[in-house]
Design a protein around this motif. Structure first.
Motif, mmCIF file in Angstrom:
data_model
loop_
_atom_site.group_PDB
_atom_site.id
_atom_site.type_symbol
_atom_site.label_atom_id
_atom_site.label_comp_id
_atom_site.label_asym_id
_atom_site.label_seq_id
_atom_site.Cartn_x
_atom_site.Cartn_y
_atom_site.Cartn_z
ATOM 1 N N GLU A 1 4.018 61.929 42.266
ATOM 2 C CA GLU A 1 4.689 62.191 43.541
ATOM 3 C C GLU A 1 6.130 61.678 43.532
ATOM 4 O O GLU A 1 6.587 60.996 44.457
ATOM 5 C CB GLU A 1 3.900 61.580 44.703
ATOM 6 C CG GLU A 1 2.493 62.150 44.819
ATOM 7 C CD GLU A 1 1.710 61.555 45.980
ATOM 8 O OE1 GLU A 1 2.190 60.569 46.570
ATOM 9 O OE2 GLU A 1 0.630 62.081 46.290
ATOM 10 N N ILE A 2 6.846 62.011 42.434
ATOM 11 C CA ILE A 2 8.255 61.651 42.302
ATOM 12 C C ILE A 2 9.086 62.931 42.362
ATOM 13 O O ILE A 2 8.790 63.900 41.661
ATOM 14 C CB ILE A 2 8.532 60.932 40.967
ATOM 15 C CG1 ILE A 2 7.672 59.676 40.828
ATOM 16 C CG2 ILE A 2 10.006 60.556 40.848
ATOM 17 C CD1 ILE A 2 7.790 59.018 39.462
ATOM 18 N N ASP A 3 10.103 62.932 43.213
ATOM 19 C CA ASP A 3 11.032 64.058 43.291
ATOM 20 C C ASP A 3 12.062 63.892 42.178
ATOM 21 O O ASP A 3 12.965 63.065 42.266
ATOM 22 C CB ASP A 3 11.712 64.072 44.668
ATOM 23 C CG ASP A 3 12.648 65.266 44.817
ATOM 24 O OD1 ASP A 3 12.564 66.180 43.982
ATOM 25 O OD2 ASP A 3 13.469 65.263 45.756
ATOM 26 N N THR B 1 5.139 65.241 39.143
ATOM 27 C CA THR B 1 4.381 65.832 40.249
ATOM 28 C C THR B 1 3.131 65.010 40.538
ATOM 29 O O THR B 1 2.801 64.751 41.697
ATOM 30 C CB THR B 1 3.997 67.290 39.911
ATOM 31 O OG1 THR B 1 5.185 68.042 39.683
ATOM 32 C CG2 THR B 1 3.207 67.909 41.038
ATOM 33 N N ARG C 1 9.802 55.110 37.942
ATOM 34 C CA ARG C 1 9.131 55.038 39.247
ATOM 35 C C ARG C 1 9.133 53.609 39.768
ATOM 36 O O ARG C 1 9.400 53.369 40.955
ATOM 37 C CB ARG C 1 7.690 55.549 39.139
ATOM 38 C CG ARG C 1 6.956 55.564 40.472
ATOM 39 C CD ARG C 1 5.481 55.794 40.342
ATOM 40 N NE ARG C 1 4.799 54.688 39.677
ATOM 41 C CZ ARG C 1 3.480 54.521 39.671
ATOM 42 N NH1 ARG C 1 2.707 55.405 40.282
ATOM 43 N NH2 ARG C 1 2.930 53.513 39.047
ATOM 44 N N PRO D 1 14.847 65.703 39.845
ATOM 45 C CA PRO D 1 15.675 66.869 39.548
ATOM 46 C C PRO D 1 15.748 67.144 38.054
ATOM 47 O O PRO D 1 15.406 66.299 37.222
ATOM 48 C CB PRO D 1 17.045 66.491 40.117
ATOM 49 C CG PRO D 1 17.059 65.005 40.114
ATOM 50 C CD PRO D 1 15.649 64.581 40.364
ATOM 51 N N THR E 1 15.603 59.088 46.250
ATOM 52 C CA THR E 1 15.420 60.137 45.257
ATOM 53 C C THR E 1 15.897 59.639 43.895
ATOM 54 O O THR E 1 16.667 58.689 43.797
ATOM 55 C CB THR E 1 16.194 61.411 45.633
ATOM 56 O OG1 THR E 1 17.582 61.086 45.722
ATOM 57 C CG2 THR E 1 15.709 61.953 46.971
#
Length: 346
Positions: free
Chosen positions: A200-202, A197, A230, A204, A245
């Motif tokens: 700023e990484i999505d 978070t 990242r 799952p 993603t």
């Protein structure tokens, strides 16, 4: 060229802000180590109610579990300034005297790797921790005199990866000793989720679990692997039909590139295992011989590689040397030979 420089400055500032954000600032934000957190909370709250500096704190445990972060939290929640140093930097009693005499009332002094302080400095610290006083020797020989110097009350937070190397008189002067344990996979998933978070990484759930599984029970390693993922996403995120993603396949590709395998072993870990299994036929093999064979310092093998391999049951230690356990053979895809030496044989 000026435009490029101007454009880079906000990015650098943002990166520094992210680095700071990855460290929790309060005990409520700190993930894992529930027992130590509860003990620290009580200790700090009691000090606040009584309006006094908190008792001296010793934090013991393997590297990367949050000792430095907890020291910062102690200062933050005590609303006191923090002074940071390390054992290797304090090699003379005069170094420690200068450090202690400059502390302000209530200041938190953090000494990392406190077991590596010079013996003369350790002995000076005994009196400082107990009576907030040090004795300064002036002159030499028969004419030497001792001048007492009063210190401002302070809280010492010491961190050590080898608490057994601390002399008993020093260990006994800490009001609280917190033993940090390796993290469970579920806790590491929380660490990865929080850091993702901030970065700023999505990410799952499946990707978080994969990073956590390769993190060796250590938050520092989890954050390091996340940053490498990242980086891989930044460079390759839109290649091969990806939409930017993160999924398990991308995590696998990124960490495989950095030689981190499915259970978190890196190149050096596998080199040590391979040497014991293949070159020395499962052992036993002495530490120094093993270090020379893999081209690494024996201290590195003993303090960095061995603890994890022993903890997961891949390597055994005995008075005669290191031996490979059956699980190591299975991980390397090598058949375990009949009659191989086991711990029970030594």
């Amino acid at each position: 060229m000026g435009d490029l420089t101007d454009a880079a400055e906000p990015a650098d500032d943002n990166e520094l802000a992210i680095e700071g954000a990855l460290r929790p600032a309060a005990l409520a934000e700190f993930i894992g180590q529930q027992k130590v957190r509860g003990q620290l909370q009580l200790l700090l709250e009691a000090a606040r109610i009584q309006q006094r500096p908190a008792d001296h704190i010793l934090l013991a445990g393997p590297p990367g579990l949050g000792k430095t972060t907890l020291a910062m939290i102690v200062a933050h929640e005590s609303q006191r300034p923090l002074r940071m140093s390390s054992g290797p930097a304090i090699q003379h009693a005069g170094d420690l005297a200068a450090l202690l005499s400059s502390l302000t009332p209530g200041e938190v002094l953090f000494i990392d790797e406190i077991h590596r302080m010079a013996r003369a400095a350790e002995e000076m610290l005994y009196l400082a921790m107990e009576d907030f006083r040090i004795d300064i020797m002036v002159g030499k020989g028969a004419g030497a005199t001792s001048i007492p110097l009063d210190l401002a009350p302070f809280t010492l937070v010491g961190a050590t990866t080898r608490s057994g190397m601390l002399p008993n008189p020093l260990r006994d002067r800490f009001g609280f000793t917190g033993h940090l344990e390796f993290y469970e996979a579920s806790e590491l998933e929380e660490v990865v989720a929080r850091s993702a978070t901030m970065l700023e990484i999505d990410l799952p759930t499946s990707a978080r679990a994969e990073i956590a599984r390769r993190s060796r029970g250590t938050p520092r390693i989890a954050n390091r692997l996340l940053r490498r993922v990242r980086d891989y996403l930044v460079v390759h995120g839109h290649d091969g039909g990806r939409d930017g993603t993160v999924d398990v396949a991308l995590v696998d590709a990124a960490l495989d590139l950095y030689d981190v395998d499915s259970i978190g072993l890196d190149r050096l870990d596998r080199a040590v295992l391979d040497m014991v299994v293949r070159r020395f036929r499962g052992g036993p093999v002495g530490l120094n011989t093993l270090a020379v064979a893999v081209g690494e310092e024996s201290d590195t093998i003993e303090s960095v590689v061995e603890p994890y391999l022993v903890r997961i049951g891949f390597l055994g230690r005995s008075p005669r040397g290191r031996i490979a356990m059956p699980e190591a053979y299975a991980h390397l895809g090598v058949s375990h030979p009949d009659g191989a030496v086991t711990i029970d044989d030594l």
